[in-house]
Design an enzyme around this catalytic site. Structure first.
Site, PDB file in Angstrom:
ATOM      1  N   MET A  13       0.845  -1.072  -0.036  1.00  0.00           N
ATOM      2  CA  MET A  13       0.039  -0.111   0.106  1.00  0.00           C
ATOM      3  C   MET A  13       0.993   1.271  -0.030  1.00  0.00           C
ATOM      4  SD  MET A  13      -3.069  -0.778  -0.706  1.00  0.00           S
ATOM      5  CE  MET A  13      -3.401   0.958  -0.392  1.00  0.00           C
ATOM      6  N   THR A  86      -4.201   1.333   8.808  1.00  0.00           N
ATOM      7  CA  THR A  86      -3.796  -0.079   9.291  1.00  0.00           C
ATOM      8  C   THR A  86      -4.746  -0.595  10.179  1.00  0.00           C
ATOM      9  OG1 THR A  86      -1.608   0.643   9.556  1.00  0.00           O
ATOM     10  CG2 THR A  86      -1.910  -1.344  10.860  1.00  0.00           C
ATOM     11  N   HIS A 142      -9.875 -12.242   1.166  1.00  0.00           N
ATOM     12  CA  HIS A 142      -8.694 -11.444   0.732  1.00  0.00           C
ATOM     13  C   HIS A 142      -7.410 -12.207   0.317  1.00  0.00           C
ATOM     14  CE1 HIS A 142     -10.767  -8.432   3.167  1.00  0.00           C
ATOM     15  NE2 HIS A 142     -10.070  -7.418   2.601  1.00  0.00           N
ATOM     16  N   LYS A 146      -2.767 -11.906   3.866  1.00  0.00           N
ATOM     17  CA  LYS A 146      -3.519 -10.929   4.871  1.00  0.00           C
ATOM     18  C   LYS A 146      -3.287 -11.531   6.382  1.00  0.00           C
ATOM     19  CE  LYS A 146      -7.598  -8.372   5.918  1.00  0.00           C
ATOM     20  NZ  LYS A 146      -6.845  -7.087   6.147  1.00  0.00           N
TER      21      LYS A 146
END
Length: 253
Positions: A13, A86, A142, A146
């Site tokens: 990210m 986050t 996901h 993750k």
């Protein structure tokens, strides 16, 4: 020129946000914070935020919950607003975030997508109309890297539904040890991890002879990066300490 410090700059990210900011003439990243202090772009990177002696208008955090306490300490000392993207924080860490918001502007959201936050409004309206006549189940998917499960977004969606229901819902994450019919006042939350799925969230309202599905699918991480940058621009303009979320950003638009 909006000056941004980017926590978690070397993660997926962080790199997406770096790319977006590089194309915007009105903002620049002046420093990155990352446990991996390798310099991958045109700004300096520090393992410890306190090593950065320059100034920033806002911090964007896409790192790890283990870095939250140190980052909040830095932001409070330097009086720098912080956008916390986050997820996976403990109740104690959430309390630290809330406490910091009494001193500086703090933005926190379990999902930075504008679409997800609009979906929350749809869920509240749906739950208010459907009431206790429909069972609610949430499925989130996901990628296999993750760390937290269920996702922060799934919990946000559950909270949105729960806030509009006429009863206090019980969140249920695991039914494999139970041998009983589904109680009526549950919200089931189910996790899928696999491959490179960016993010998919589906909320089911299951009634007699009909099912209503509301789904959001992210096809790239850029949707979250764009939301984070929008939130940073919004938060940098706030002069009052407080806890802000994407609802404030959408209202400002």
């Amino acid at each position: 020129m909006l000056k941004i410090a980017l926590s978690g700059c070397n993660g997926r990210m962080g790199r997406a946000i770096t790319d977006i900011c590089s194309k915007k003439p009105n903002m620049t990243i002046v420093a990155g914070f990352d446990v991996n202090a390798a310099r991958l772009s045109d700004y300096p990177v520090y393992a410890d935020p306190f090593e950065f002696s320059g100034g920033a208008d806002v911090v964007i955090d896409f790192s790890n919950p283990s870095s939250t306490a140190q980052l909040l300490a830095y932001c409070k000392k330097t009086r720098t607003p912080v956008v916390i993207c986050t997820t996976g924080h403990t109740p104690e860490q959430l309390a630290q975030i809330g406490a910091a918001a009494t001193e500086i502007p703090v933005f926190r959201s379990g999902n930075m997508s504008i679409g997800i936050n609009l979906m929350m409004d749809l869920l509240k309206k749906s739950a208010a109309v459907l009431g206790d006549g429909y069972d609610v189940e949430i499925i989130e998917k996901h990628h296999n890297q993750k760390l937290d499960a269920p996702s922060g977004t799934a919990l946000m969606l559950a909270d949105a539904v729960s806030s509009a229901l006429p009863y206090d819902a019980d969140y249920v994450y695991d039914r494999h040890e139970r041998r009983e019919k589904r109680p009526p006042h549950e919200i089931g939350i189910h996790t899928v991890r696999g491959g490179t799925i960016v993010g998919e969230h589906t909320v089911l309202f299951c009634g007699r002879d009909e099912v209503i599905e509301i789904t959001h699918t992210a096809h790239s991480r850029e949707v979250f990066a764009v939301g984070a940058v929008d939130a940073a621009a919004f938060l940098a303009a706030q002069t009052t300490p407080g806890l802000y979320d994407m609802g404030h950003v959408i209202a400002a638009k």
